[in-house]
Write a protein that holds these residues in place. Structure first.
Motif, PDB file in Angstrom:
ATOM      1  N   SER A   1       1.543 -15.266 -11.158  1.00 30.71           N
ATOM      2  CA  SER A   1       1.194 -15.552  -9.755  1.00 30.71           C
ATOM      3  C   SER A   1      -0.336 -16.043  -9.825  1.00 30.71           C
ATOM      4  O   SER A   1      -0.524 -16.898  -8.842  1.00 30.71           O
ATOM      5  CB  SER A   1       1.051 -13.830  -9.205  1.00 30.71           C
ATOM      6  OG  SER A   1       0.265 -13.104  -9.734  1.00 30.71           O
TER       7      SER A   1
ATOM      8  N   SER B   1      -1.935 -10.827  -4.115  1.00 29.52           N
ATOM      9  CA  SER B   1      -2.180 -10.196  -2.762  1.00 29.52           C
ATOM     10  C   SER B   1      -3.651 -10.699  -2.343  1.00 29.52           C
ATOM     11  O   SER B   1      -4.461 -11.442  -3.002  1.00 29.52           O
ATOM     12  CB  SER B   1      -2.449  -8.589  -3.169  1.00 29.52           C
ATOM     13  OG  SER B   1      -3.605  -8.299  -4.188  1.00 29.52           O
ATOM     14  N   LYS B   2      -3.770 -10.439  -1.032  1.00 29.73           N
ATOM     15  CA  LYS B   2      -5.031 -10.556  -0.351  1.00 29.73           C
ATOM     16  C   LYS B   2      -6.247 -10.218  -1.100  1.00 29.73           C
ATOM     17  O   LYS B   2      -7.183 -10.748  -1.060  1.00 29.73           O
ATOM     18  CB  LYS B   2      -4.794 -10.285   1.089  1.00 29.73           C
ATOM     19  CG  LYS B   2      -6.301 -10.759   2.088  1.00 29.73           C
ATOM     20  CD  LYS B   2      -5.885 -10.328   3.542  1.00 29.73           C
ATOM     21  CE  LYS B   2      -7.137 -10.896   4.339  1.00 29.73           C
ATOM     22  NZ  LYS B   2      -6.851 -10.228   5.573  1.00 29.73           N
ATOM     23  N   THR B   3      -6.080  -8.878  -1.580  1.00 31.26           N
ATOM     24  CA  THR B   3      -7.286  -8.556  -2.146  1.00 31.26           C
ATOM     25  C   THR B   3      -7.555  -8.953  -3.429  1.00 31.26           C
ATOM     26  O   THR B   3      -8.780  -9.304  -3.841  1.00 31.26           O
ATOM     27  CB  THR B   3      -7.119  -6.878  -2.390  1.00 31.26           C
ATOM     28  OG1 THR B   3      -6.826  -6.149  -1.120  1.00 31.26           O
ATOM     29  CG2 THR B   3      -8.191  -6.137  -3.199  1.00 31.26           C
ATOM     30  N   GLU B   4      -6.714  -9.554  -4.183  1.00 30.37           N
ATOM     31  CA  GLU B   4      -6.771 -10.196  -5.388  1.00 30.37           C
ATOM     32  C   GLU B   4      -7.396 -11.532  -5.132  1.00 30.37           C
ATOM     33  O   GLU B   4      -8.384 -11.927  -6.120  1.00 30.37           O
ATOM     34  CB  GLU B   4      -5.524 -10.214  -6.172  1.00 30.37           C
ATOM     35  CG  GLU B   4      -4.919  -8.949  -6.693  1.00 30.37           C
ATOM     36  CD  GLU B   4      -3.692  -9.076  -7.330  1.00 30.37           C
ATOM     37  OE1 GLU B   4      -3.161  -8.485  -8.281  1.00 30.37           O
ATOM     38  OE2 GLU B   4      -2.737  -9.705  -6.699  1.00 30.37           O
TER      39      GLU B   4
END
Length: 509
Positions: free
Chosen positions: A85, A220-223
């Motif tokens: 990813s 993810s958005k946080t990552e």
């Protein structure tokens, strides 16, 4: 385990030194033919375009550093999905970055005539610039795969192939330059070599990590947010470093003339080669320092720093004396009288080298302790001050003024500020304990240069044979003087013991 580390250090050091020597000799050969065939004007635009496009590297906003860092944990945990990813994310980001670099580079295109100042116009100048731009853009298309190999500490798997590609590049460039006398062909070979080097890294990454092509996972958005937070910290340092180190040639070209960039680049070729040798000695120390900072008390941290500082002062004195005494003799024998810069400019070049060399221990601790987070703004101040002083001093002192401005901006900003923070927060010692040995070393270096220059000024250099004799004598005298001064210090004893251990370990195997 300790013996294994010593053997690995010896292997890495041997390969690094061999690589640097090979590259330096080939670059000497390449530069000699280049100047003889095309002249200093083409050398000037080569140096100018290189620095100009280095400025465009700001477009990656620190992604490279953040990218390598983000790979560490998932590689350690064998988290294939996370690595895949990250690769998808960085591939997309670097596509945008390559597009941004290309767009900014093309936006500069109409203003080249204001940046390049030559008495004799060079035909097809803008085509040459476009090839330089293409070379920069191509390098961004594969960087995400190169970074995963670096993060996994397996760069040695591709280094040897890239070394052979670079050797082939130089040999083909020289061959076609002699046959065609065409700068266009020379640059196309450079572009092809860049592409092949990146292709090698890409194919190796696909073989080492086949799952990166198969992964369909998205970050993810946080990552993504965390990655961009890391980039913010790196970006200020990155922009400061580029503005501090990559503006001299641009300012010299616009204010003094592009030919002067070519003259300076001959000196810079030697400086960069020697700096790379010194970097090899320090590059392996940062992780060990990180362990010392975490596990040891301030007293022990300071003792290790003292050892590193002594080693740095020994190396800096020796190399600085040899450089100053031999530099212009080397240029004269190598290229001729018209390529020699005057003593005032030579002092500025050697001074900048000396300051960079003695600061290596500070920089090593900065990286290991995370001190760069606290000092990022002082770097930005140094970069702004450098440009401001360069413009003013360049008008009155010419090229020397621009180079002296770099030294002054370093001395008045991070040279003292980073040292102050390090001694206060990590050593709990008075900062004067750093400056006293440094001041003594500077005084010792100046006195030694003065004595050797006075003694050797009657020995005229007009051929390689005489230069080799002079270099040998200067090297021996300087080494003896440095050893006599520093032989009883902790750092010098540590250096001797380390060399002895490496020799004994290699001999027993």
């Amino acid at each position: 385990m300790k013996d294994s580390r010593i053997r690995n250090t010896l292997r890495n050091l041997t390969f690094g030194v061999f690589n640097q020597i090979t590259t330096l000799l080939l670059n000497f050969f390449n530069r000699t033919i280049f100047i003889k065939v095309l002249g200093v004007e083409y050398l000037g635009i080569s140096g100018l375009f290189t620095d100009l496009l280095m400025m465009l590297s700001l477009a990656d906003l620190g992604f490279g550093t953040a990218m390598v860092y983000s790979f560490y944990k998932p590689l350690s945990d064998n988290d294939h999905n996370k690595v895949g990813s990250l690769i998808r994310f960085y591939k997309k980001m670097y596509s945008y970055i390559a597009l941004a670099v290309a767009s900014i580079g093309l936006a500069i295109f109409p203003f080249l005539d204001y940046i390049v100042k030559l008495d004799v116009p060079i035909p097809y100048l803008k085509i040459y610039y476009l090839i330089f731009l293409g070379n920069t853009v191509v390098s961004y298309l594969f960087v995400y795969k190169t970074s995963i190999i670096n993060a996994d500490q397996k760069n040695y798997l591709i280094s040897k192939y890239q070394m052979w590609v670079n050797c082939g590049r130089i040999l083909f460039q020289v061959l076609f330059l002699l046959i065609t006398k065409n700068y266009f062909v020379y640059l196309v070979i450079q572009l092809l070599a860049t592409f092949i080097n990146n292709l090698i890294a890409s194919n190796k990454a696909d073989k080492l990590y086949p799952y990166i092509k198969e992964s369909a996972f998205e970050l993810s958005k946080t990552e993504r947010k965390n990655i961009f937070e890391n980039i913010k910290s790196v970006f200020i340092y990155k922009i400061s470093g580029v503005l501090l180190n990559s503006t001299d040639n641009i300012l010299i070209s616009t204010m003094i003339g592009t030919v002067w960039v070519g003259l300076y680049s001959n000196y810079n070729l030697i400086i960069v080669a020697i700096s790379n040798f010194i970097h090899i000695l320090y590059s392996s120390a940062t992780s060990s320092i990180g362990n010392v900072v975490i596990t040891e008390k301030p007293k022990k941290r300071y003792e290790i720093f003292q050892s590193m500082q002594t080693i740095s002062l020994v190396i800096s004195s020796f190399v600085t004396v040899c450089l100053f005494v031999l530099f212009n003799d080397l240029i004269y024998v190598w290229l001729g009288t018209k390529y020699i810069l005057d003593t005032f400019i030579l002092v500025s070049i050697v001074l900048n080298f000396y300051l960079g060399s003695v600061l290596h221990p500070i920089w090593s601790y900065r990286e290991a302790t995370g001190l760069f987070v606290q000092t990022k703004y002082i770097m930005l101040i140094a970069a702004i001050e450098n440009i401001f002083l360069s413009v003013i001093m360049g008008q009155y002192l010419g090229m020397a003024g621009i180079l002296y401005a770099s030294a002054i901006s370093r001395l008045t900003t991070y040279f003292w500020y980073e040292t102050k923070l390090l001694f206060k927060n990590y050593f709990e010692e008075k900062v004067r304990k750093y400056y006293i040995p440094l001041f003594f070393n500077m005084l010792f270096t100046i006195i030694l240069i003065t004595i050797i220059m006075q003694v050797s000024k009657y020995y005229l250099i007009d051929c390689w044979y005489k230069l080799i004799i002079k270099a040998t004598l200067v090297g021996i005298v300087t080494l003896i003087a440095v050893v006599l001064i520093y032989r009883k210090t902790i750092g010098f004893k540590m250096l001797v013991n380390k060399i002895r251990r490496i020799y004994v370990s290699s001999d027993s195997n």
